[in-house]
Write a protein that holds these residues in place. Structure first.
Motif, PDB file in Angstrom:
ATOM      1  N   ASN A 141       0.826  -1.202   0.000  1.00 21.12           N
ATOM      2  CA  ASN A 141       0.000   0.000   0.000  1.00 21.12           C
ATOM      3  C   ASN A 141       0.864   1.257   0.000  1.00 21.12           C
ATOM      4  O   ASN A 141       0.558   2.242  -0.685  1.00 21.12           O
ATOM      5  CB  ASN A 141      -0.928  -0.013   1.211  1.00 21.12           C
ATOM      6  N   THR A 142       1.963   1.225   0.758  1.00 15.60           N
ATOM      7  CA  THR A 142       2.885   2.366   0.781  1.00 15.60           C
ATOM      8  C   THR A 142       3.484   2.608  -0.602  1.00 15.60           C
ATOM      9  O   THR A 142       3.535   3.751  -1.088  1.00 15.60           O
ATOM     10  CB  THR A 142       4.017   2.113   1.794  1.00 15.60           C
ATOM     11  N   LEU A 143       3.930   1.545  -1.261  1.00  9.27           N
ATOM     12  CA  LEU A 143       4.503   1.671  -2.605  1.00  9.27           C
ATOM     13  C   LEU A 143       3.459   2.174  -3.600  1.00  9.27           C
ATOM     14  O   LEU A 143       3.763   2.965  -4.500  1.00  9.27           O
ATOM     15  CB  LEU A 143       5.052   0.323  -3.065  1.00  9.27           C
ATOM     16  N   ARG A 144       2.215   1.722  -3.420  1.00 17.12           N
ATOM     17  CA  ARG A 144       1.144   2.152  -4.316  1.00 17.12           C
ATOM     18  C   ARG A 144       0.905   3.660  -4.199  1.00 17.12           C
ATOM     19  O   ARG A 144       0.743   4.366  -5.204  1.00 17.12           O
ATOM     20  CB  ARG A 144      -0.133   1.378  -3.956  1.00 17.12           C
ATOM     21  N   VAL A 145       0.883   4.144  -2.953  1.00 16.56           N
ATOM     22  CA  VAL A 145       0.670   5.582  -2.739  1.00 16.56           C
ATOM     23  C   VAL A 145       1.825   6.399  -3.317  1.00 16.56           C
ATOM     24  O   VAL A 145       1.623   7.422  -3.978  1.00 16.56           O
ATOM     25  CB  VAL A 145       0.501   5.867  -1.231  1.00 16.56           C
ATOM     26  N   ILE A 146       3.056   5.922  -3.068  1.00 19.62           N
ATOM     27  CA  ILE A 146       4.231   6.647  -3.588  1.00 19.62           C
ATOM     28  C   ILE A 146       4.216   6.679  -5.115  1.00 19.62           C
ATOM     29  O   ILE A 146       4.549   7.699  -5.738  1.00 19.62           O
ATOM     30  CB  ILE A 146       5.530   5.990  -3.082  1.00 19.62           C
ATOM     31  N   SER A 147       3.793   5.558  -5.722  1.00 16.81           N
ATOM     32  CA  SER A 147       3.794   5.504  -7.188  1.00 16.81           C
ATOM     33  C   SER A 147       2.832   6.509  -7.787  1.00 16.81           C
ATOM     34  O   SER A 147       3.076   7.059  -8.866  1.00 16.81           O
ATOM     35  CB  SER A 147       3.437   4.088  -7.649  1.00 16.81           C
ATOM     36  N   LYS A 148       1.724   6.749  -7.090  1.00 19.63           N
ATOM     37  CA  LYS A 148       0.738   7.713  -7.609  1.00 19.63           C
ATOM     38  C   LYS A 148       1.260   9.149  -7.517  1.00 19.63           C
ATOM     39  O   LYS A 148       0.798  10.033  -8.224  1.00 19.63           O
ATOM     40  CB  LYS A 148      -0.570   7.573  -6.836  1.00 19.63           C
ATOM     41  N   ILE A 149       2.200   9.343  -6.575  1.00 20.20           N
ATOM     42  CA  ILE A 149       2.728  10.700  -6.414  1.00 20.20           C
ATOM     43  C   ILE A 149       3.851  10.985  -7.407  1.00 20.20           C
ATOM     44  O   ILE A 149       3.922  12.053  -8.015  1.00 20.20           O
ATOM     45  CB  ILE A 149       3.239  10.900  -4.975  1.00 20.20           C
ATOM     46  N   PHE A 150       4.731   9.968  -7.608  1.00 18.74           N
ATOM     47  CA  PHE A 150       5.944  10.226  -8.384  1.00 18.74           C
ATOM     48  C   PHE A 150       5.996   9.538  -9.751  1.00 18.74           C
ATOM     49  O   PHE A 150       6.817   9.897 -10.585  1.00 18.74           O
ATOM     50  CB  PHE A 150       7.174   9.778  -7.585  1.00 18.74           C
ATOM     51  N   ILE A 151       5.144   8.525  -9.963  1.00 18.02           N
ATOM     52  CA  ILE A 151       5.263   7.751 -11.202  1.00 18.02           C
ATOM     53  C   ILE A 151       3.940   7.777 -11.936  1.00 18.02           C
ATOM     54  O   ILE A 151       2.878   7.875 -11.336  1.00 18.02           O
ATOM     55  CB  ILE A 151       5.658   6.291 -10.867  1.00 18.02           C
TER      56      ILE A 151
END
Length: 365
Positions: A133-143
């Protein structure tokens, strides 16, 4: 992502337990291919449900060892310590199981092992779900683009898998279907009524130790160690049946759970024993107790004595602090078995203890 999916959990056989005048028989396995254990041996039942095609044959191997062990058991090997001599305690719970219930016990142990395995995996997957879930949130911000879909899919898969594991935890129990004919069912209902009465006793004790009294100035024949305890209705945590057991809390050993046709002696999910109920003997007696504590309201006072007495029953005048003691009648229930059960309970209302013992033995008879 290194996630190993558990596609299906281990399936545990259901058990069908039949109680009749000829004794207990246990059947486990699916229709068309199951094993039946009774006092005559082990039998493999095969057939096609709904067609009338059926075959039954006696089998050997692991199950024949159980039968041989049963045949080699000598009836005089009964564990009955002298009454009120030393510690009153059963053998270790894991050693109490009778032969006919070994398959049920092994299935319960297997279910518990599977449960522990799934719980450990659940903790690992919880951490993986959180990280995903953490990686998913980060991906929406930066990728942007297909990378976001990859992390979304990874999170959803792990979350779904976690829900699957939680469901499997609920399924890690053994189902037992218990069948009794009408007469036995009526007797069992009477036994429950007697147990309800027994629960209403104002005081219940577990007798854990007894030694001969060395004080020749006391009228007490034994020094008794007793601990307040309780009884009620409970279920074993890994056994799924519509019946609640009659539960006796044991202060120096395994708690006793009495089901319609068998009893369980339970310390933990790794240390327990199962015993056919007709192998668990219950006897009633009354005991006249020199009560120095508060007397329960439902107890019967049958006499009185002195803390220090002469042989003729008069008070010993050499003791100036001598005092009167009430003699109170309590009901005493003793559980015993050939496999090593030895437990004694006292009840403040002796008539209710006698009533329960009568209905228990009427049901077992």
């Amino acid at each position: 992502m290194g996630l190993k999916f558990r596609r299906r959990q281990k399936i545990f056989p259901g058990f069908y337990v039949n109680f009749s005048k000829s004794g207990i028989s246990t059947t486990f396995g699916p229709k068309g291919f199951n094993v039946n254990l009774n006092q005559n041996g082990a039998y493999l039942n095969t057939g096609v449900p709904g067609t009338g095609i059926y075959d039954r044959k006696k089998i050997s191997g692991w199950n024949s060892k159980i039968i041989n062990d049963l045949r080699n058991f000598e009836e005089n090997e009964i564990f009955i310590p002298d009454r009120f001599e030393g510690e009153i305690k059963s053998k270790t719970a894991s050693n109490l199981t009778t032969n006919g219930l070994i398959p049920l016990k092994e299935s319960l142990i297997a279910a518990n092992n599977e449960l522990n395995s799934i719980r450990k995996e659940t903790e690992i997957v919880k951490s993986q779900v959180s990280n995903a879930n953490t990686l998913r949130v980060i991906s929406k911000i930066f990728i942007i683009g297909f990378i976001i879909k990859y992390f979304d899919k990874n999170y959803i898969e792990k979350k779904d898998y976690l829900q699957n594991l939680k469901k499997q935890i609920d399924d890690c129990q053994v189902d037992i279907e218990i069948h009794m004919d009408r007469i036995l069912d009526e007797k069992y209902l009477k036994l429950k009524v007697a147990f309800d009465e027994l629960m209403n006793c104002k005081q219940i004790w577990d007798i854990t130790n007894a030694v001969p009294n060395q004080d020749n100035r006391s009228k007490a024949s034994s020094n008794i160690t007793r601990l307040p305890t309780q009884i009620g209705y409970r279920k074993l945590p890994f056994l799924n049946t519509v019946y609640e057991a009659m539960w006796f809390q044991n202060k120096n050993g395994s708690d006793i759970y009495i089901y319609p046709g068998f009893a369980a002696f339970f310390d933990s999910k790794k240390n327990f024993g199962l015993l056919e109920l007709d192998k668990l003997y219950l006897t009633y007696d009354y005991t006249n107790f020199l009560e120095t504590e508060r007397i329960p309201k439902d107890s019967k006072i049958v006499g009185e004595t002195w803390n220090k007495v002469n042989k003729n029953g008069t008070p010993d005048l050499r003791f100036k602090d001598n005092f009167k003691i009430s003699i109170v009648r309590y009901g005493e229930l003793t559980f015993k078995s050939q496999t090593g059960v030895f437990e004694v309970f006292n009840f403040s209302d002796s008539s209710k203890a006698a009533y329960f013992a009568d209905e228990y033995n009427n049901y077992i008879d």
